[in-house]
Scaffold this motif. Structure first.
Motif, PDB file in Angstrom:
ATOM      1  N   GLN A  76      27.797  34.340 -13.522  1.00  0.00           N
ATOM      2  CA  GLN A  76      26.637  33.651 -14.098  1.00  0.00           C
ATOM      3  C   GLN A  76      27.043  32.296 -14.673  1.00  0.00           C
ATOM      4  O   GLN A  76      26.367  31.283 -14.454  1.00  0.00           O
ATOM      5  N   ARG A  77      28.145  32.260 -15.401  1.00  0.00           N
ATOM      6  CA  ARG A  77      28.595  31.022 -16.032  1.00  0.00           C
ATOM      7  C   ARG A  77      28.934  29.961 -14.992  1.00  0.00           C
ATOM      8  O   ARG A  77      28.563  28.790 -15.143  1.00  0.00           O
ATOM      9  N   LEU A  78      29.615  30.353 -13.929  1.00  0.00           N
ATOM     10  CA  LEU A  78      29.999  29.393 -12.899  1.00  0.00           C
ATOM     11  C   LEU A  78      28.796  28.921 -12.083  1.00  0.00           C
ATOM     12  O   LEU A  78      28.728  27.766 -11.661  1.00  0.00           O
ATOM     13  N   ALA A  79      27.850  29.819 -11.865  1.00  0.00           N
ATOM     14  CA  ALA A  79      26.706  29.498 -10.991  1.00  0.00           C
ATOM     15  C   ALA A  79      25.619  28.711 -11.704  1.00  0.00           C
ATOM     16  O   ALA A  79      24.833  28.009 -11.052  1.00  0.00           O
ATOM     17  N   ARG A  80      25.531  28.823 -13.012  1.00  0.00           N
ATOM     18  CA  ARG A  80      24.384  28.288 -13.761  1.00  0.00           C
ATOM     19  C   ARG A  80      24.097  26.808 -13.487  1.00  0.00           C
ATOM     20  O   ARG A  80      22.938  26.447 -13.240  1.00  0.00           O
ATOM     21  N   PRO A  81      25.092  25.904 -13.522  1.00  0.00           N
ATOM     22  CA  PRO A  81      24.748  24.487 -13.302  1.00  0.00           C
ATOM     23  C   PRO A  81      24.194  24.207 -11.908  1.00  0.00           C
ATOM     24  O   PRO A  81      23.323  23.346 -11.741  1.00  0.00           O
ATOM     25  N   TYR A  82      24.655  24.939 -10.903  1.00  0.00           N
ATOM     26  CA  TYR A  82      24.151  24.745  -9.539  1.00  0.00           C
ATOM     27  C   TYR A  82      22.725  25.286  -9.407  1.00  0.00           C
ATOM     28  O   TYR A  82      21.880  24.687  -8.740  1.00  0.00           O
ATOM     29  N   MET A  83      22.461  26.408 -10.060  1.00  0.00           N
ATOM     30  CA  MET A  83      21.115  26.961 -10.036  1.00  0.00           C
ATOM     31  C   MET A  83      20.123  26.065 -10.765  1.00  0.00           C
ATOM     32  O   MET A  83      18.985  25.888 -10.330  1.00  0.00           O
ATOM     33  N   GLN A  84      20.568  25.528 -11.895  1.00  0.00           N
ATOM     34  CA  GLN A  84      19.689  24.626 -12.637  1.00  0.00           C
ATOM     35  C   GLN A  84      19.371  23.378 -11.818  1.00  0.00           C
ATOM     36  O   GLN A  84      18.231  22.899 -11.800  1.00  0.00           O
ATOM     37  N   SER A  93      11.355  28.360  -8.909  1.00  0.00           N
ATOM     38  CA  SER A  93      12.234  29.292  -9.605  1.00  0.00           C
ATOM     39  C   SER A  93      13.468  29.602  -8.756  1.00  0.00           C
ATOM     40  O   SER A  93      13.345  29.918  -7.571  1.00  0.00           O
ATOM     41  N   SER A  94      14.634  29.526  -9.387  1.00  0.00           N
ATOM     42  CA  SER A  94      15.875  29.913  -8.720  1.00  0.00           C
ATOM     43  C   SER A  94      16.393  31.196  -9.355  1.00  0.00           C
ATOM     44  O   SER A  94      16.175  31.467 -10.537  1.00  0.00           O
ATOM     45  N   HIS A  95      17.098  31.995  -8.556  1.00  0.00           N
ATOM     46  CA  HIS A  95      17.444  33.350  -8.969  1.00  0.00           C
ATOM     47  C   HIS A  95      18.820  33.707  -8.417  1.00  0.00           C
ATOM     48  O   HIS A  95      19.146  33.354  -7.278  1.00  0.00           O
ATOM     49  N   LEU A  96      19.624  34.384  -9.214  1.00  0.00           N
ATOM     50  CA  LEU A  96      20.951  34.854  -8.814  1.00  0.00           C
ATOM     51  C   LEU A  96      21.008  36.356  -9.037  1.00  0.00           C
ATOM     52  O   LEU A  96      20.592  36.859 -10.090  1.00  0.00           O
ATOM     53  N   ALA A  97      21.511  37.091  -8.054  1.00  0.00           N
ATOM     54  CA  ALA A  97      21.579  38.546  -8.172  1.00  0.00           C
ATOM     55  C   ALA A  97      22.818  39.084  -7.486  1.00  0.00           C
ATOM     56  O   ALA A  97      23.391  38.449  -6.591  1.00  0.00           O
ATOM     57  N   ILE A  98      23.230  40.274  -7.911  1.00  0.00           N
ATOM     58  CA  ILE A  98      24.319  41.017  -7.292  1.00  0.00           C
ATOM     59  C   ILE A  98      23.783  42.381  -6.875  1.00  0.00           C
ATOM     60  O   ILE A  98      22.709  42.799  -7.305  1.00  0.00           O
ATOM     61  N   ARG A 109      18.346  33.377 -13.856  1.00  0.00           N
ATOM     62  CA  ARG A 109      17.183  32.748 -13.227  1.00  0.00           C
ATOM     63  C   ARG A 109      16.815  31.495 -14.006  1.00  0.00           C
ATOM     64  O   ARG A 109      17.084  31.366 -15.207  1.00  0.00           O
ATOM     65  N   PHE A 110      16.233  30.549 -13.300  1.00  0.00           N
ATOM     66  CA  PHE A 110      15.601  29.378 -13.905  1.00  0.00           C
ATOM     67  C   PHE A 110      14.163  29.369 -13.414  1.00  0.00           C
ATOM     68  O   PHE A 110      13.923  29.413 -12.207  1.00  0.00           O
ATOM     69  N   GLN A 111      13.226  29.322 -14.331  1.00  0.00           N
ATOM     70  CA  GLN A 111      11.821  29.486 -13.963  1.00  0.00           C
ATOM     71  C   GLN A 111      10.940  28.589 -14.812  1.00  0.00           C
ATOM     72  O   GLN A 111      11.177  28.425 -16.009  1.00  0.00           O
ATOM     73  N   SER A 112       9.927  28.021 -14.193  1.00  0.00           N
ATOM     74  CA  SER A 112       8.997  27.160 -14.900  1.00  0.00           C
ATOM     75  C   SER A 112       8.258  27.943 -15.984  1.00  0.00           C
ATOM     76  O   SER A 112       7.790  29.057 -15.733  1.00  0.00           O
ATOM     77  N   PRO A 113       8.126  27.383 -17.181  1.00  0.00           N
ATOM     78  CA  PRO A 113       7.368  28.074 -18.230  1.00  0.00           C
ATOM     79  C   PRO A 113       5.888  28.205 -17.888  1.00  0.00           C
ATOM     80  O   PRO A 113       5.178  28.990 -18.501  1.00  0.00           O
ATOM     81  N   ARG A 114       5.424  27.431 -16.901  1.00  0.00           N
ATOM     82  CA  ARG A 114       4.014  27.522 -16.498  1.00  0.00           C
ATOM     83  C   ARG A 114       3.749  28.728 -15.604  1.00  0.00           C
ATOM     84  O   ARG A 114       2.600  29.114 -15.404  1.00  0.00           O
ATOM     85  N   ARG A 115       4.811  29.324 -15.062  1.00  0.00           N
ATOM     86  CA  ARG A 115       4.628  30.484 -14.179  1.00  0.00           C
ATOM     87  C   ARG A 115       4.339  31.715 -15.018  1.00  0.00           C
ATOM     88  O   ARG A 115       5.101  32.074 -15.917  1.00  0.00           O
ATOM     89  N   THR A 116       3.230  32.372 -14.732  1.00  0.00           N
ATOM     90  CA  THR A 116       2.821  33.526 -15.531  1.00  0.00           C
ATOM     91  C   THR A 116       3.612  34.777 -15.182  1.00  0.00           C
ATOM     92  O   THR A 116       3.830  35.630 -16.036  1.00  0.00           O
ATOM     93  N   ASP A 117       4.043  34.910 -13.929  1.00  0.00           N
ATOM     94  CA  ASP A 117       4.824  36.066 -13.510  1.00  0.00           C
ATOM     95  C   ASP A 117       6.266  35.889 -13.965  1.00  0.00           C
ATOM     96  O   ASP A 117       6.954  34.976 -13.508  1.00  0.00           O
ATOM     97  N   LYS A 118       6.730  36.749 -14.863  1.00  0.00           N
ATOM     98  CA  LYS A 118       8.074  36.607 -15.437  1.00  0.00           C
ATOM     99  C   LYS A 118       9.142  37.389 -14.686  1.00  0.00           C
ATOM    100  O   LYS A 118      10.291  37.441 -15.116  1.00  0.00           O
TER     101      LYS A 118
END
Length: 248
Positions: A76-84, A93-98, A109-118
């Protein structure tokens, strides 16, 4: 005692951040007196915390212990700047999973605050066959994992969800060949997912990254390129950092 304590902690999955003692008792099937005794011990240790409304939530000490898990936190730490960067470049919205067993576990995940689906919730578990990110993980899972998923019940979340094992097996072969997956409104009736694999230095797929696009604004080829580029960048960062799933 240990099994019961783990069962109680397990009730906090699925977005249940706060629960009353009666909620925990109902979801575990344990008598409320038994729940009270175990919950009190978990609270004393710091695995749970009790708020001003007499509801319980995961405690800071349990989070501190979980933060030592390299498979999720180091990645998560290594991937975060690329996902952002992917999120800010596209606005989606970008998403990382294992993969964990027969499910995917969302770890960032990085997601718009305007998106209602969390969804997906970080830490949440989801079936592998429904979304693009799950299909990438399933396509690159060991054969025995694929066979178990494909021979089991494949829930049709929407009419477009792959619910036939033979059909999905062909889709997984295409994903391995092409190096990405596209899930067209299989998780809901609005979003199309695009996902690509994240690889360790030895070439094993250890995670996947995705974008959730809306039908009205899809630029398919460009989005596929950006997701694959992000996945490749994360893979290179892992190799440079000598990332190991068993060490931090």
């Amino acid at each position: 005692m240990i099994d019961r304590a783990l069962t109680i902690l397990g009730t906090f999955n699925g977005g249940r951040g706060r629960q009353s003692l009666s909620d925990i008792s109902r979801r575990t099937g344990l008598p409320i007196a038994t729940c009270f005794r175990i919950v009190q011990r978990l609270t004393e240790w710091g695995a749970l915390e009790r708020d001003g409304e007499s509801k319980y939530r995961i405690g800071l000490r349990l989070w501190e212990v979980a933060s030592l898990a390299p498979r999720s936190v180091g990645l998560q730490r290594l991937a975060r700047p690329y996902m952002q960067d992917l999120y800010e470049t596209t606005g989606y919205s970008s998403h990382l999973a294992i993969r964990e067993g027969l499910e995917l576990v969302s770890i960032e995940r990085f997601q718009s605050p305007r998106r209602t689906d969390k969804r997906p919730l970080v830490g949440g578990r989801y079936p592998l066959h429904v979304t693009a990110i799950g299909q990438v993980l399933l396509a690159n899972a060991p054969p025995e994992v694929q066979d178990e998923v494909l021979s089991g019940e494949l829930e049709a979340v929407t009419p477009r969800t792959y619910a036939d094992g033979d059909q999905l097996r062909g889709v997984l072969a295409d994903i391995r060949l092409n190096g990405y997956a596209v899930s067209d409104r299989q998780a809901d009736d609005v979003h199309t997912g695009v996902a690509a694999p994240v690889r360790a230095a030895d070439g094993r797929v250890i995670a996947a990254v995705s974008l959730a696009l809306t039908q009205a604004d899809i630029d398919g080829k460009n989005m596929i390129h950006l997701v694959r580029l992000t996945a490749t960048s994360i893979s290179r960062a892992l190799a440079t950092a000598h990332f190991d799933e068993g060490s931090d």
